[in-house]
Design a protein around this motif. Structure first.
Motif, short mmCIF file in Angstrom:
data_model
loop_
_atom_site.label_atom_id
_atom_site.label_comp_id
_atom_site.label_asym_id
_atom_site.label_seq_id
_atom_site.Cartn_x
_atom_site.Cartn_y
_atom_site.Cartn_z
N PRO A 120 0.79 -1.25 -0.05
CA PRO A 120 -0.08 -0.01 0.17
C PRO A 120 0.96 1.34 -0.14
CG PRO A 120 -0.88 -1.69 1.64
CD PRO A 120 0.27 -2.07 1.13
N THR A 121 1.94 1.32 0.75
CA THR A 121 2.85 2.62 0.66
C THR A 121 3.49 2.81 -0.57
OG1 THR A 121 3.37 1.95 3.20
CG2 THR A 121 4.42 3.57 1.96
N MET A 122 4.11 1.68 -1.23
CA MET A 122 4.74 1.93 -2.42
C MET A 122 3.65 2.52 -3.36
SD MET A 122 5.96 -1.12 -4.91
CE MET A 122 5.71 -0.76 -6.64
N TRP A 123 2.46 1.88 -3.46
CA TRP A 123 1.40 2.11 -4.55
C TRP A 123 0.62 3.72 -4.39
CZ3 TRP A 123 1.46 0.75 -9.14
CH2 TRP A 123 2.30 -0.45 -9.50
N ARG A 124 0.57 4.02 -2.96
CA ARG A 124 0.17 5.14 -2.69
C ARG A 124 1.07 6.20 -3.38
NH1 ARG A 124 1.50 7.02 3.20
NH2 ARG A 124 3.36 6.89 2.20
N ASP A 125 2.53 5.95 -2.87
CA ASP A 125 3.44 7.00 -3.56
C ASP A 125 3.50 6.87 -4.98
OD1 ASP A 125 3.83 7.58 -0.83
OD2 ASP A 125 5.83 6.72 -0.83
N VAL A 126 3.25 6.17 -5.71
CA VAL A 126 3.27 5.82 -7.12
C VAL A 126 2.14 6.82 -7.84
CG1 VAL A 126 2.86 4.30 -9.18
CG2 VAL A 126 4.22 3.52 -7.32
N PHE A 127 0.91 6.68 -7.13
CA PHE A 127 -0.06 7.34 -7.65
C PHE A 127 0.06 8.99 -7.57
CE2 PHE A 127 -2.12 3.17 -7.20
CZ PHE A 127 -2.10 2.79 -8.49
N LEU A 128 0.69 9.26 -6.21
CA LEU A 128 0.88 10.68 -5.93
C LEU A 128 1.94 11.38 -6.67
CD1 LEU A 128 0.30 10.52 -2.30
CD2 LEU A 128 -1.41 11.28 -3.79
N THR A 129 2.90 10.44 -7.23
CA THR A 129 3.97 11.17 -7.74
C THR A 129 4.01 10.88 -9.35
OG1 THR A 129 5.17 9.15 -7.46
CG2 THR A 129 5.67 10.86 -5.88
N ASN A 130 3.18 10.07 -9.97
CA ASN A 130 2.75 10.03 -11.35
C ASN A 130 1.51 10.29 -11.84
OD1 ASN A 130 3.77 9.60 -13.94
ND2 ASN A 130 3.40 7.54 -13.89
N GLU A 140 -0.10 12.83 -13.06
CA GLU A 140 -0.40 13.48 -14.35
C GLU A 140 -0.63 12.31 -15.47
OE1 GLU A 140 1.20 16.77 -16.94
OE2 GLU A 140 2.02 17.09 -15.05
N ALA A 141 0.28 11.58 -15.45
CA ALA A 141 0.22 10.21 -16.58
C ALA A 141 -0.97 9.33 -16.18
CB ALA A 141 1.54 9.74 -16.65
N THR A 142 -1.06 8.96 -14.65
CA THR A 142 -2.09 8.16 -14.25
C THR A 142 -3.47 8.71 -14.64
OG1 THR A 142 -0.65 7.36 -12.56
CG2 THR A 142 -2.67 6.74 -12.39
N LEU A 143 -3.93 10.24 -14.51
CA LEU A 143 -5.09 10.75 -14.66
C LEU A 143 -5.38 10.52 -16.00
CD1 LEU A 143 -5.03 13.66 -12.05
CD2 LEU A 143 -6.17 11.31 -11.69
N ASP A 144 -4.20 10.90 -16.91
CA ASP A 144 -4.67 10.92 -18.39
C ASP A 144 -4.95 9.38 -18.79
OD1 ASP A 144 -4.46 10.84 -20.98
OD2 ASP A 144 -2.11 11.09 -21.07
N ILE A 145 -4.26 8.28 -18.47
CA ILE A 145 -4.49 7.01 -18.88
C ILE A 145 -5.89 6.54 -18.21
CG2 ILE A 145 -3.99 4.71 -19.07
CD1 ILE A 145 -2.35 6.73 -20.58
N LEU A 146 -6.17 7.01 -16.83
CA LEU A 146 -7.63 6.82 -16.30
C LEU A 146 -8.50 7.34 -17.08
CD1 LEU A 146 -7.10 7.05 -12.67
CD2 LEU A 146 -7.91 5.03 -13.90
N GLY A 147 -8.54 8.59 -17.71
CA GLY A 147 -9.55 9.19 -18.27
C GLY A 147 -10.03 8.66 -19.73
#
Lengths: 309, 309
Positions: free
Chosen positions: B232-242, B244-251
């Motif tokens: 959970p810690t690793m992935w929380r940080d991934v989403f918070l720090t990437n 822009e790209a994650t929100l783009d692909i999620l859209g």
């Protein structure tokens, strides 16, 4: 221990071919007869000696069979039932392996004569492969095989089918038809649609090349592609025939996704951390329930040990 | 073949512990020193003899090391870099294993002295397990290890690190920082968020019991739970720090999902069939690229054969 004198497999894909291998390995059928609509599939089945006898028509295949297994896509069940109905033996048991149960019952039951036993079923087992060469004898070992018996089901016919399926290695459970379709929408149908979607997104992106997606697919995407490689006909029919439950679960999924998306946008790390911690617990439950293994280098589809007697 | 005299592992989770096992198996380090923030993790590492020496502080661990590996969650990289910076040996190479690269570079690079070589990296390998006991020597075999070198990177330091990573069994590739974060958003970050979401939906449903979801998780949902069991810690940080790209692909994902959802609602079987057929091709590409195996009863994480020399 011969459970049925003659088993007719209608459709010769992954499930039917795995049943053939398992029946032979366990001596559960006196004779195995098979039929597939495609001439190519029938030729392959003959070539590899998948069953004892391959018939060119479904009507011929079911003659004299005391167990008939409908192993075709859900959307093809009705037509097959109509075709075989006049040829079914007195007292035969008819079952199916469709992933949706209400739609199969509606399509099949009206065609069947009163002198047979129709017991709908669904093995929760599969791989992303299909066709007569894809089967293997241990596919059902330690996997659930759900039956959704109708009200008037003959207890003796049901007990015999349960014994046969247990012989294939499966754990047999009975379930209400409507509940089956809802539970499966959660644990199988919606996850499949989501995996198809994610793989589709990757394919459509122009800024990330096809080659890059394939090359760097380890960890995450690869599991999605495995799910999204499942048989297109089968899955088209699942979504069309379990429409209501799938759309219901999809609606909930989208709400939830938007909530997480908002947390990312707002930088709400605590919310993400708590959410990811909860989902981890579910995984532990699945491992404890024996539906998967926790070993780090021993994966999902690895050979399952034989069940203890 | 000792590639580095002393390797300091900062963080002792899945990646670092797997590196320790692989370094020992291949003789790639004269001495392996380790540090973890948690006293419990350090005690475990000492108990199982994971590394040659466990230090109570990161500053102590990096002293005299010619390779320092930052193997902590992305969000913790900056603080660790600040802490170790004054203690780094002249000419040491500093690398990291974070799943996001731009954010790590921004957090780490400003702290480092001019006399060390910072070469950001990311191994595309993992399991859903974490902690010092989760590592194994073959985790990186035949997996990609991406490096995103900065402009001024010393060619000799880069060549030495590449040789070391190849020694661990990985295939090393170099990539532009920005491109890395976008490609990973597609093949890893967004799939993880989606898996977390689907598992969360199943958990929240009141009409389908927790027990049913776990019991019938075969085929589909199970793969999602495996992905959604990641740290959970690793992935929380991934989403918070990437973000822009994650929100783009999620859209893009949501648009695509709505299109398929509409096809289900309208009963457009041809559209679904064509879509599912295309996604199947991508899977074939991945198998041909050697990133997974097609064998039906031989799964994702099964032991990978040793690479041919």
């Amino acid at each position: 221990m011969t459970e049925y004198r003659r088993v007719a497999l209608i459709g010769l894909g992954l499930i039917a071919s795995s049943m053939a291998h398992a029946m032979r390995a366990k001596g559960l059928a006196g004779e195995i007869v098979g039929h597939a609509r495609s001439a190519e599939t029938r030729a392959t089945a003959r070539e590899i000696g998948l069953v004892d006898r391959v018939c060119d028509t479904a009507a011929e295949a079911v003659q004299g069979a005391d167990l008939v297994v409908l192993a075709v896509p859900v959307g093809a069940m009705g037509a097959i039932a109509a075709e075989i109905a006049p040829h079914l033996a007195e007292g035969a048991t008819i079952t199916d392996v469709g992933s949706v149960k209400q739609a199969v019952i509606e399509a099949v039951a009206p065609h069947l004569p009163g002198h047979v036993h129709f017991i709908p079923g669904h093995p929760l087992a599969g791989t992303e492969h299909s066709g007569p060469r894809s089967g293997f004898a241990t596919l059902f070992v330690n996997r659930w095989w759900l039956l959704t018996p109708l009200e008037a089901t003959d207890p003796a016919a049901l007990a015999r089918l349960r014994s046969f399926l247990t012989g294939l290695g499966a754990n047999v459970d009975e379930m209400d038809v409507h509940r089956h379709d809802l539970v499966l929408a959660v644990v199988s149908h919606t996850p499949h649609l989501i995996a198809y979607t994610m793989v589709g997104v990757a394919d459509h992106l122009r800024r990330v090349t096809h080659e890059e997606v394939i090359k760097y697919s380890a960890s995450g995407f690869r599991d999605f592609t495995r799910i999204a490689a499942s048989d297109p006909t089968m899955w088209r029919d699942v979504f069309l025939t379990n429409r209501e439950a799938t759309l219901d679960i999809l609606g909930r999924f989208t709400e939830e996704l938007f909530m997480l998306q908002r947390a990312i946008r707002m930088g709400d790390g605590d919310m993400l951390f708590d959410y990811f911690t909860r989902t981890r617990e579910i995984r532990r439950g699945i491992i404890e329930a024996g539906q998967d293994t926790a070993a780090p280098d021993f994966g999902r589809g690895a050979p399952v040990p034989e069940k203890k007697a």
